[in-house]
Design an enzyme around this catalytic site. Sequence first.
Site, PDB file in Angstrom:
ATOM      1  N   LYS A   1       0.871  -1.180   0.000  1.00 49.63           N
ATOM      2  CA  LYS A   1       0.000   0.000   0.000  1.00 49.63           C
ATOM      3  C   LYS A   1       0.902   1.223   0.000  1.00 49.63           C
ATOM      4  O   LYS A   1       2.053   1.157   0.461  1.00 49.63           O
ATOM      5  CB  LYS A   1      -0.850  -0.006   1.281  1.00 49.63           C
TER       6      LYS A   1
ATOM      7  N   GLY B   1     -25.934   2.325   1.481  1.00 55.50           N
ATOM      8  CA  GLY B   1     -25.027   2.954   0.520  1.00 55.50           C
ATOM      9  C   GLY B   1     -25.250   2.384  -0.868  1.00 55.50           C
ATOM     10  O   GLY B   1     -24.956   1.212  -1.122  1.00 55.50           O
ATOM     11  N   VAL B   2     -25.814   3.205  -1.741  1.00 54.65           N
ATOM     12  CA  VAL B   2     -26.057   2.715  -3.112  1.00 54.65           C
ATOM     13  C   VAL B   2     -25.228   3.542  -4.092  1.00 54.65           C
ATOM     14  O   VAL B   2     -25.747   4.206  -4.982  1.00 54.65           O
ATOM     15  CB  VAL B   2     -27.566   2.704  -3.485  1.00 54.65           C
ATOM     16  N   GLY B   3     -23.917   3.487  -3.888  1.00 51.40           N
ATOM     17  CA  GLY B   3     -22.979   4.116  -4.810  1.00 51.40           C
ATOM     18  C   GLY B   3     -22.646   3.111  -5.901  1.00 51.40           C
ATOM     19  O   GLY B   3     -23.508   2.332  -6.332  1.00 51.40           O
TER      20      GLY B   3
ATOM     21  N   VAL C   1     -20.794   0.218  -6.005  1.00 53.05           N
ATOM     22  CA  VAL C   1     -21.004  -1.207  -5.711  1.00 53.05           C
ATOM     23  C   VAL C   1     -22.454  -1.464  -5.313  1.00 53.05           C
ATOM     24  O   VAL C   1     -23.094  -2.410  -5.783  1.00 53.05           O
ATOM     25  CB  VAL C   1     -20.059  -1.691  -4.583  1.00 53.05           C
TER      26      VAL C   1
HETATM   27  P1  NAD Z   1     -19.173   4.974  -3.515  1.00 50.51           P
HETATM   28  O1  NAD Z   1     -18.545   6.189  -2.930  1.00 50.51           O
HETATM   29  O2  NAD Z   1     -19.460   4.933  -4.965  1.00 50.51           O
HETATM   30  O3  NAD Z   1     -20.530   4.656  -2.748  1.00 50.51           O
HETATM   31  C1  NAD Z   1     -20.707   4.807  -1.382  1.00 50.51           C
HETATM   32  C2  NAD Z   1     -22.144   5.285  -1.175  1.00 50.51           C
HETATM   33  O4  NAD Z   1     -22.393   5.306   0.223  1.00 50.51           O
HETATM   34  C3  NAD Z   1     -22.392   6.699  -1.694  1.00 50.51           C
HETATM   35  O5  NAD Z   1     -23.547   6.732  -2.514  1.00 50.51           O
HETATM   36  C4  NAD Z   1     -22.570   7.515  -0.416  1.00 50.51           C
HETATM   37  O6  NAD Z   1     -23.481   8.588  -0.577  1.00 50.51           O
HETATM   38  C5  NAD Z   1     -23.127   6.473   0.523  1.00 50.51           C
HETATM   39  N1  NAD Z   1     -22.972   6.782   1.947  1.00 50.51           N
HETATM   40  C6  NAD Z   1     -21.966   7.437   2.578  1.00 50.51           C
HETATM   41  N2  NAD Z   1     -22.207   7.512   3.900  1.00 50.51           N
HETATM   42  C7  NAD Z   1     -23.372   6.861   4.108  1.00 50.51           C
HETATM   43  C8  NAD Z   1     -24.151   6.581   5.265  1.00 50.51           C
HETATM   44  N3  NAD Z   1     -23.768   6.991   6.482  1.00 50.51           N
HETATM   45  N4  NAD Z   1     -25.302   5.881   5.130  1.00 50.51           N
HETATM   46  C9  NAD Z   1     -25.711   5.456   3.906  1.00 50.51           C
HETATM   47  N5  NAD Z   1     -25.024   5.711   2.773  1.00 50.51           N
HETATM   48  C10 NAD Z   1     -23.875   6.408   2.872  1.00 50.51           C
HETATM   49  O7  NAD Z   1     -18.234   3.764  -3.085  1.00 50.51           O
HETATM   50  P2  NAD Z   1     -18.201   2.306  -3.732  1.00 50.51           P
HETATM   51  O8  NAD Z   1     -17.143   2.244  -4.756  1.00 50.51           O
HETATM   52  O9  NAD Z   1     -19.581   1.877  -4.058  1.00 50.51           O
HETATM   53  O10 NAD Z   1     -17.677   1.468  -2.483  1.00 50.51           O
HETATM   54  C11 NAD Z   1     -18.524   1.178  -1.375  1.00 50.51           C
HETATM   55  C12 NAD Z   1     -17.709   0.544  -0.256  1.00 50.51           C
HETATM   56  O11 NAD Z   1     -17.119  -0.665  -0.728  1.00 50.51           O
HETATM   57  C13 NAD Z   1     -16.542   1.408   0.231  1.00 50.51           C
HETATM   58  O12 NAD Z   1     -16.366   1.174   1.608  1.00 50.51           O
HETATM   59  C14 NAD Z   1     -15.338   0.858  -0.529  1.00 50.51           C
HETATM   60  O13 NAD Z   1     -14.147   1.062   0.172  1.00 50.51           O
HETATM   61  C15 NAD Z   1     -15.695  -0.611  -0.588  1.00 50.51           C
HETATM   62  N6  NAD Z   1     -15.094  -1.308  -1.731  1.00 50.51           N
HETATM   63  C16 NAD Z   1     -15.349  -0.897  -2.998  1.00 50.51           C
HETATM   64  C17 NAD Z   1     -14.772  -1.578  -4.081  1.00 50.51           C
HETATM   65  C18 NAD Z   1     -15.054  -1.156  -5.498  1.00 50.51           C
HETATM   66  O14 NAD Z   1     -14.773  -1.954  -6.416  1.00 50.51           O
HETATM   67  N7  NAD Z   1     -15.605   0.018  -5.745  1.00 50.51           N
HETATM   68  C19 NAD Z   1     -13.935  -2.689  -3.847  1.00 50.51           C
HETATM   69  C20 NAD Z   1     -13.712  -3.116  -2.528  1.00 50.51           C
HETATM   70  C21 NAD Z   1     -14.292  -2.403  -1.472  1.00 50.51           C
END
Ligand code: NAD
Length: 380
Positions: A106, A206-208, A210
């Site tokens: 990292k 969290g509906v980002g 993933v």
């Molecule tokens: P993202 O930022 O696209 O989505 C996160 C979502 O969570 C956002 O829509 C945000 O508004 C929402 N959020 C933030 N705080 C919140 C709360 N208190 N309550 C409800 N919703 C809330 O991130 P992502 O890429 O979808 O990743 C999601 C999680 O998975 C992160 O913790 C990330 O580290 C982990 N992760 C992601 C990947 C990947 O491929 N993107 C891989 C491994 C782990």
Amino acid sequence: MPLLEKDSESKDNLQKMIDTLEKANVASLTGRMSTFDHEQVVFCQDKSTGLKAIIAVHNTVLGPAVGGTRMWAYGSEEDAITDVLRLSRGMTYKNALAGLNIGGGKAVIIGDARTDKNEALLRRFGKFVDGLGGKYITAEDVGISTKDMEFVKMETDHVVGLPDYLNGGGDPSPVTAYGVYMGMKASVKELTGNDSLAGKKIVVQGVGHVGEYLVSHLVKENAEVVIADIYEDRVKAVVTKYGVRAIDVKDVYDEKMDIYSPCALGATINDETLAKLGCSIICGAANNQLSNEQIHGAKVQKKGILYAPDYLVNAGGIINCYWEIIGYSREAALAQAEGIYAKTLEIFNKSKSENIPTYLAANLLAEARIQAIGKVKLSY
Ligand code: NAD
């Protein structure tokens, strides 16, 4: 020294030692490296660009150390060191458990990603990565975007997580979501003998990136999906597209559900939330869900909740990066992410047979693989 002693008494003693060293902050850097068995830590400094970075190579037994670069305005240099040591070790476990032939590493860039980041700084960082000759392969993490990685890529080939137009794997989120979905099905199989999610009430926090892809899998399987997100526009978009129900973010832990799926932030499994959580399974994409791995991993088990270890079920992202290293194919990445189903069941079996929390079963399996493959590599 093994990463974690097998004998549980030694494990407790080792943890006590780690806690003491971390709290008292008395150990020398090489002392701390030896506690966690890090191979190499590189400090990078460049006056002209203002770059201050640390690259930690934790373990390269399985292959080159792979892990993202985080840019963060750390309160102190000490905080940055602690973070890079902790995160790089986490990558060793994640990569090993996912069955990948890569080790753990990292990097952290010390600075505010909104104000201190620029092309020159990122390219200078790329030169430092290049100087390690492929021992460390970087990717994006918090504070670093795919666009930033294009600048790093100008100075080194040891970069993954690149967009399609640079022959990268593109957005890893669909692969991550698929892996979480597989982990969830395996969890239901473990509890009911049948892996169907139909009719199961699943709260996706969290509906980002993933979270939304995960919702699409769950809806297709006729699960009862409930979502929560801090951004109204995200909630609206997902409710409209998939016909799911939304609840307020503050009500997540009071909602009765079969599966809680944290897909937003870490440390949501803590004393406060565990007192409320009414679910039988926890399985989601967020990193570091257990506020304190040992304490809350054990408490979850005691409460009778089946916890699918986060770093296993969210390994789709690193699996996608791995395929960038060995020759990218989205189909191959998805096929490998499907293996998360079997690995989740293997962890549950170990947890049951040894009466240990699932996070610990996962850690022990990761260590066993590193030790076994390390011996294979000794042969000519
Ligand atoms: P993202 O930022 O696209 O989505 C996160 C979502 O969570 C956002 O829509 C945000 O508004 C929402 N959020 C933030 N705080 C919140 C709360 N208190 N309550 C409800 N919703 C809330 O991130 P992502 O890429 O979808 O990743 C999601 C999680 O998975 C992160 O913790 C990330 O580290 C982990 N992760 C992601 C990947 C990947 O491929 N993107 C891989 C491994 C782990």
